[in-house]
Each structure stands twice: as C-alpha cells, then as structure tokens.
Design an enzyme around this catalytic site. Structure first.
Site, PDB file in Angstrom:
ATOM      1  N   SER A 212       0.849  -1.194   0.000  1.00 31.77           N
ATOM      2  CA  SER A 212       0.000   0.000   0.000  1.00 31.77           C
ATOM      3  C   SER A 212       0.878   1.234   0.000  1.00 31.77           C
ATOM      4  O   SER A 212       2.020   1.198   0.479  1.00 31.77           O
ATOM      5  CB  SER A 212      -0.868   0.024   1.247  1.00 31.77           C
ATOM      6  N   ASP A 213       0.365   2.327  -0.541  1.00 39.16           N
ATOM      7  CA  ASP A 213       1.012   3.598  -0.258  1.00 39.16           C
ATOM      8  C   ASP A 213       0.779   3.865   1.229  1.00 39.16           C
ATOM      9  O   ASP A 213      -0.115   3.274   1.857  1.00 39.16           O
ATOM     10  CB  ASP A 213       0.454   4.729  -1.126  1.00 39.16           C
ATOM     11  N   TRP A 214       1.571   4.733   1.801  1.00 34.22           N
ATOM     12  CA  TRP A 214       1.610   4.900   3.263  1.00 34.22           C
ATOM     13  C   TRP A 214       0.250   5.367   3.803  1.00 34.22           C
ATOM     14  O   TRP A 214      -0.228   6.441   3.464  1.00 34.22           O
ATOM     15  CB  TRP A 214       2.734   5.867   3.603  1.00 34.22           C
ATOM     16  N   TYR A 215      -0.356   4.522   4.587  1.00 33.28           N
ATOM     17  CA  TYR A 215      -1.708   4.743   5.141  1.00 33.28           C
ATOM     18  C   TYR A 215      -2.791   4.710   4.050  1.00 33.28           C
ATOM     19  O   TYR A 215      -3.871   5.256   4.229  1.00 33.28           O
ATOM     20  CB  TYR A 215      -1.786   6.054   5.934  1.00 33.28           C
ATOM     21  N   GLY A 216      -2.493   4.033   2.968  1.00 32.53           N
ATOM     22  CA  GLY A 216      -3.468   3.940   1.877  1.00 32.53           C
ATOM     23  C   GLY A 216      -4.363   2.717   1.992  1.00 32.53           C
ATOM     24  O   GLY A 216      -5.181   2.465   1.104  1.00 32.53           O
TER      25      GLY A 216
END
Ligand code: NOJ
Length: 820
Positions: free
Chosen positions: A300-304
C-alpha cells in the site's frame, strides 16, 4: 461550493517540520480550474461499479523466478501465524518502511526507502536528476545507468527496496504536483523509462517498486478528509476511467515494469471507479495479477489501506507503514492501527482470512528478495539514516533494531560525473535565435533571477524558498544534497577562464521594482554581452500546482530584462509544463529547459551554455500557448456535500497532451518531442519491413501462457523500420528520431491521430551519417478491444511517420498488417 481550502490535508507529507496542513485556496491561481462534472456526461467507469475480480491469483510456480518462489514457499512453511502477520505488516523502525527480522530463521528484515531521484532519508548519497529530466534525454542507456547508479547507493546504504520508479501520476494534467517524479504523459516514452529504470535498480540488486498504481493523477483529495472525531467527511477523489483508456494510456507503462520483473507495485491513495486503489480487485487481481501476470507483491502507499479482509481479497499483499506514528505526526492526528498486523491473526483464527491467501502474500513479498539474492549477505542499514527518518524516530520503535556497520557511509562514488552528463544531455534548447548559443567566450555576463544563486535556507534540501536554485522538487521524491552546484557558481568559474566580468541580480522583486524606463536608461555597469535569466517553478507531493507560470514573477522578470538586453537567454528549473508567454520576444534569443537537474545543476548547464555539450534534450510533453489550452483539468472543487462526491471523470479518454492537441488541430508553442541542437540533422530513406516475410499476421495475438508483462505475443517484434540520419551541420551532436503510428480508419473512434511508438538517440559527428532502427511490437500496432478483452491489430492501412518531433515528421510509409 466546497473547496479543499478549509479541509485538513489527509495526506502523507514528508518533511521533518510537517504538521497538519491546510490547502491553499486555488482561487489565488492565475489559471487553476474549478471543474464540476457536466450533467450530461456519460459515466465511463461507472462510479461505484468497479468490476469485481476474485479470487486473488496466487504467484505461480515456474518462470524466471522459479527457484526464488520455491525458497519463499519453504520459508513460509516455517512461520508461525504471528510471524506471518508480521511479514505482511510494516513496523516502526529505521527505514521509511520496515519488515521485522525473524532471527530464528536468519531473516534480517527488509528496509524500504524513498524515492525516485535519491535515497531521501540519508546523508552522503547523490541527488540525481528528476524523472521528467531524464525522460527529456530520450536516452535509454542513460535511463538505465541512472537507475543502476541509484540502486547501488540504495544497496550500499542497506535499503532492500527502492520506492521507485514512479509513473503515476503520468501527467494527465499539467497541474499535478508529482508529474516530475515520473517521466511523461506519453505512455510509450514512460514505458521505456519504467523498463530501463526497473532493470537498472534490480541489476544493482535492489528491488524496484512501480508506483503509484494506478490513475493517481492529482494530489488534491488524494486521501480521505476526516472530521476532528475521525469520521470521514469526504472519501478520496475517485478517478473514473474506462477500460480502453486504462489499457492504452495508464496501464501501458506499468505493463513495461511488470515485464521487467519489477519486484513490487505500490497501490495508490485515491479511489478507482468508486473503490480505493489498495482494495480495487479489478486493478490488482484483474489487470495486474491476471492480465499482466505480475509475480511480485503489492504494497500500500503509506496509510493507503482502508480495510483488512476486503483489501487482502482484492490483491493487496503488504500494508505500509503498518504503524501509527507517522500518521499521528503528519496527518490529522487521528489514531491509526493497521488493518493487518494483529487483525491478520484474528482473521485467520476466525476463518475470515484464507490461509492460502496469506501464505501467497508472504510468498510474493519474499520471492523478489530471493530472486535478487538479497538473502546472500546484504549490506546493513546505515545507522546514520535513523534521525533522518521522521516517520518513525527511535522513541517510537516497539522493538530494538540492531544497526551495525559503519555510519555515514559515503556511497556516492563518481555519480556526480554521471549526473552532470545526464542533466546536460537532458537540457532542452527551445529557441536559439541567430545562434546566440553556444556562448562565445563572452567578456561580460549579467545573471538575473532568484533561481541562479546558492540555496539560502538551511540544509541543501529543497523547499519553496525564495532565494536559491531549484534542483529537485518536494515530498518523498526529494533528496538531501551533500553539495549542490548553483548556476551562478558554475558560471563564475567558467567565466573566470575567459577573464569575464560576471555581475548578478538575484532579487526578482528589486529588479522589477525599478521603474522600467529608469532601468532602460541606466546602462548596466558594463554593458553585458549576454543576460542569463534564471527562473524556477516549485512542485511537491501532497499539493497540486496552482499555475503553469514560473514562480516569483518569472515572466515579468524576463520581460524586464529583455526590455533592455538584446541578448537575453532564459533558463528554467521547474517541474514540467510552463507556458512561456515571452518566448517570441525578439530580445529573448535562447531558451533552455533544465527541469530539476539534481546536484550538478550549474555544471551541467554551463556545459551546454558554452557548447562543451551539444544540447539534445526533447520535450516529453507539449508546451501550449495558454494554460487554458490544456484539457483534462484537475478537480479542485465540488458543488455538493456528499461524502462520495469527489469524482474525477477521465472523459478526455485517450486525448491527453499531444494526442489532444493533434486530434483538435490546436496550435501549440512547442510540441511534444521538440528540441533543438547546435547542429542540424536530416532524415531520409525510411523503410518498413515485416520481420518474418512469410508469416501471416492475425489480428488477435496467439494465446500464450501469461508471463510478467502479459501475453508474450504482445511483445514480439512484427515489423522493423529503418531511417537514415545525417548530421548536416558542423558540430558533433545527438539526434532523436521519433516514430509515430497512425492507425487505420477501421480502428474504433477516439484513436489519436498519431502515437509515439519508437525513438532512439544517435550521436553523429559533423557530416556523419547513420541508421536508426525501430522495432514495432504487436502491442505497438494494436488497440485494446473492450468487447473481446484483447489487444487487436486493426485491418487497413497503417502510416508510420518519422521525424524529430510530433509535428515535424518528414518521412512517411504506409503498410497493412492484417488482411481484410
Ligand atoms: C507517500 C508517497 O505517496 C509515496 O510515494 C512514498 O513512497 C511514501 N509516502 C513513503 O514516503
């Protein structure tokens, strides 16, 4: 009207000083769009109806990674359930992303680091030229060598995974704040750059990450916006895209990455046809793991990540960063705990997560690790990166990290020379009236502009400061300069060789505040032979650009200098598209675009200014006359208050950048592919030949078993085209012949008039002749047929055009591939 003005930016921004941010009002912009969906618009991707594709395809045995898959599976079989959960969930630690070691199995953990132009959170690394810069070189070898050198630095600093290269955003809109991290709005050019970059990183033994997958074309509302109590006020923007556009534009370069056996994909923040990018089964299970046969892992993208089971089933393999720290620091202060982590254990135990799927997630995470031999002794993480990683400082770690090996490792090698060479070769000469350039040992040089001089605020890391040269953009694509050669420094050094007088005026405001007539009447102290005007344009992650004009009154500065100096040479350092309203000014004799050139900025520029390097950069996008000439606007405001209402409809379909301008016969200032040289080139004798003279070519590709990159038949060369190139001038230089394809009339409507399908860079001495060969693969001659869900070659006559830009195409040939 709702604008993001008062909304907290629910996004991951990346500098140490970052706290919760508020969007600036777009209203301040000269040319920002406010766009709402017209009522009669056909909804292409069917908002809320992203097609479900389940189950998630497991990594397969066999293929190029066969041994690695076996090793990964053997490792997985040794893991406890708790260890399994840790293998798919990031943790606070020294790197931007971390997977814990498992000592009992001799697994030393994984270190993930940004980004596409430098190892961002490290000292004594190089800051390379940005993606858009190297794309402007149109030089495949340089694209590869840049990534190889960067990869060697990542490895030497102990990073297993580079969060690079980027091709999302691709550049649908000129305003997107991150276009410069990637390459070009053209999928073919971007595809080549992706492939070369992945190969470069991975040949250095570092895992590459193709990001941000997919349709991540604007920063505004890239993440959901929350109320203070943590509930969602607005879901992130939804990119609504139809299947043909997806394949022929946005998926295209990602297919190149998959074909190059990229280790990882990073799914993007925003929604896709209504469902979040990291839980979209169509794009992850469907396009990526089925059609493109991708064998690595999706992080995932960060916190995505916005769900547990749903994301896992949709194809997400790894949650990043997996801990709450950075979120609390930089976002809206909302607590965050991973949907993975302990929830994986719970999910397996209560039967909601399938163990086979969990095992496949880990197998995918570990396969590239073994394939790149990272288990066979990898450099340790350099301890000096720790304080630079503000995502998770040591007081946030839940576990000790045993950091060994020398600190402050200088891993730069001789990469400065490479960066200087690459940035010079990527500099684009747009205008050269009366051969103003190269400079001929001028005795008096006047330098103007706040972009010319030394960085003035703190460490050489870049920010949107007023004074100091711009050599890279902001956010996770930035870099920490160990040194940065400013243009002024390099000009002074070079000028000294000729005994030149170099004067400089670095305060735009002061220059502009002088009364214009007074300025004209007051001769400069020593009438300059040349006036060099330096302009800059800032762009950064988590914000879109508000204007296509240069910053700090750049346009006015050019007008002001050119009003008295009849040899005004303009140099820009910017993220990409700028409208250049002064381009036709008679006193503006030359224009150079250097984009973000990295640490050797001044040196690479002086090489071009003085003719030690003959410019050979070409535009990777179009420069229109007016900002309003561009289509595909960002969504910067909505008229309603519904939670799901931030929608971006990619209704322009395939018509982005030159495809749009060509389809509508719109005049542009400098077209895609354009770039001048100090010499001249001519083309002749274009020929096209079928590779296998006797073979009948079918419209449909042969059904072969899928390899990374998709059906291998799509990558087979069917035709070759050859053209003779002649350096008709009197200095050595490099030509960039480009091949564009016009599809037959039988191709479904909406097909752009001409599409780039080949390019090469050829260095030739004065008078020298050479040949350039273009390989046309099946994919290059096909369109995506939404009905059969296949790439089809249309019947009828193709035309290929070869020339030096998308609108300078002197050579043409026609041929028919498929019989009626
Ligand atoms: C968010 C950015 O979108 C991504 O590109 C980056 O790699 C991560 N943050 C980690 O910094």
């Amino acid at each position: 009207m709702i604008t993001p003005k008062t909304l907290l930016l629910s996004a991951v921004a990346l500098t140490s000083t970052t706290t919760a941010q508020v969007y600036q009002t777009p209203g301040r912009s000269k040319d920002a769009y406010s766009y709402t969906q017209p009522e009669d618009t056909v909804i292409l991707g069917q908002y809320g109806h992203s097609e479900p594709v389940y189950p998630s395809p497991p990594a397969r045995d066999g293929g190029a990674w066969e041994q690695a898959v076996k090793k990964a599976k053997a490792f997985v079989s040794e893991l406890t359930l708790e260890e399994k959960a840790l293998m798919v969930t990031g943790q606070a630690g020294p790197c931007v992303g971390n997977i814990y070691p498992i000592e009992r199995l001799n697994f030393t953990g994984l270190c993930f680091q940004d980004g596409p132009a430098s190892l961002r959170t490290a000292d004594f690394v190089s800051v390379f030229e940005a993606g858009v810069t190297i794309a402007s070189s149109w030089d495949k070898t340089m694209m590869y060598n840049r990534a190889l050198a960067m990869g060697r630095e990542f490895r030497a600093k102990g990073a297993h995974i580079a969060l690079a290269p980027a091709v999302g955003p691709m550049g649908r809109s000129a305003y997107s704040g991150r276009n410069w991290e990637g390459f070009s709005p053209d999928p073919y050019l971007s595809g080549v750059a992706m492939e070369e970059s992945v190969l470069g990183f991975q040949d250095a033994g570092v895992q590459a990450t193709a990001k941000h997958y997919i349709f991540n074309e604007q920063e505004i509302l890239r993440n959901p916006v929350r109320y203070e109590n943590g509930t969602v006020q607005y879901e992130a923007i939804s990119s609504n895209v139809d299947d043909r556009t997806a394949h022929e534009l946005y998926l295209w370069p990602f297919a190149n990455a998959a074909r190059a056996h990229v280790a990882a994909f990073m799914c993007s923040y925003q929604r896709i046809n209504g469902s979040y990018g990291c839980q979209n089964s169509k794009t992850l299970n469907g396009y990526l793991k089925t059609e493109l046969g991708f064998q690595g892992y999706v992080m995932s993208d960060w916190y995505g990540t916005h769900s547990g089971v749903a994301s896992i089933e949709a194809g997400l393999d790894l949650d990043m960063p997996g801990h709450i720290i950075g979120r609390a620091l930089i976002d809206d202060g909302q607590a965050y705990s991973s949907y993975f982590g302990g929830n994986i254990t719970v999910g397996v135990n209560n039967g909601t997560i399938d163990t086979d799927r969990l095992d496949d997630m880990i197998t995918r995470v570990l396969t590239p690790y073994y394939a790149l031999h990272q288990d066979e002794g990898y450099p340790s993480v350099d301890p000096s990166i720790v304080p630079l990683n503000t995502f998770s400082l040591p007081n946030t770690w839940l576990r000790e990290w045993n950091l060994t090996g020398p600190s402050r490792r200088d891993v730069r090698d001789n990469h400065g020379d490479l960066i200087r060479k690459h940035a010079a070769a990527s500099t684009i000469l747009l205008k050269n009236k009366d051969k103003a350039l190269p400079l001929k040992a001028p005795k008096s040089i006047a330098v103007f502009g706040n972009d010319a001089g030394e960085v003035t605020e703190g460490p050489l890391n870049q920010a949107q400061f007023e004074f100091g040269t711009q050599a890279i953009g902001g956010g996770s694509g930035a870099g920490l300069f160990t040194y940065l050669v400013s243009p002024l420094e390099a000009i002074k050094a070079r000028g000294r060789q000729d005994g030149a007088l170099v004067e400089f005026w670095l305060n735009n405001t002061l220059v502009l505040n002088r009364d214009a007539s007074a300025w004209a009447q007051t001769p400069l102290p020593n009438k300059p032979d040349v006036c060099l005007v330096f302009l800059k344009g800032w762009a950064a992650e988590a914000a879109d650009r508000e204007s296509l004009h240069l910053d700090w009154s750049g346009d006015e500065l050019v007008e002001s200098v050119a009003s008295t100096c009849n040899n005004t040479v303009v140099v820009t350092h910017s993220s990409g598209i700028n409208v250049l309203p002064w381009a036709e000014h008679p006193n503006v004799t030359a224009i150079l675009l250097a984009h973000y050139p990295g640490q050797e900025s001044g040196n690479s520029l002086v090489d071009v200014l003085y003719g030690d390097v003959n410019p050979s950069g070409h535009l990777p996008y179009t420069i229109a006359y007016n900002a309003t000439d561009y289509n595909a606007p960002l969504v910067t405001a909505i008229n309603t208050t519904g939670k799901d209402d931030w929608q971006s409809y990619f209704n322009e379909k395939l018509e982005t950048d030159y495809r749009y301008f060509d389809a509508h016969d719109i005049d542009v200032r400098y077209e895609f592919g354009f770039g001048l040289s100090y010499t001249t080139f001519a083309l002749s004798d274009l020929s096209v030949a079928k590779l296998d003279e006797k073979a009948d070519i079918n419209s449909q590709p042969e059904e072969r078993s899928v390899e990374p990159g998709g059906n291998p038949a799509l990558w087979e060369v069917l035709y070759t085209a050859k053209v003779a190139v002649h350096n008709s001038g009197d200095v050595r230089g490099s030509a960039v012949p480009q091949l564009y394809v016009s599809f037959p009339a039988s191709t479904p409507s909406g097909t752009p008039p001409r599409q780039l399908r080949g390019f090469d860079k050829k260095e030739l001495g004065p008078g020298e002749r050479g040949t350039v060969t273009f390989n046309l693969m099946r994919r290059d001659l096909s369109y995506w047929d939404v009905n059969t869900q296949k790439w089809l070659i249309p019947t009828g006559e193709f035309t290929i055009h070869v020339g030096f830009s998308s609108r300078d195409l002197p050579e043409q040939k026609t041929f028919t591939v498929v019989k009626e």
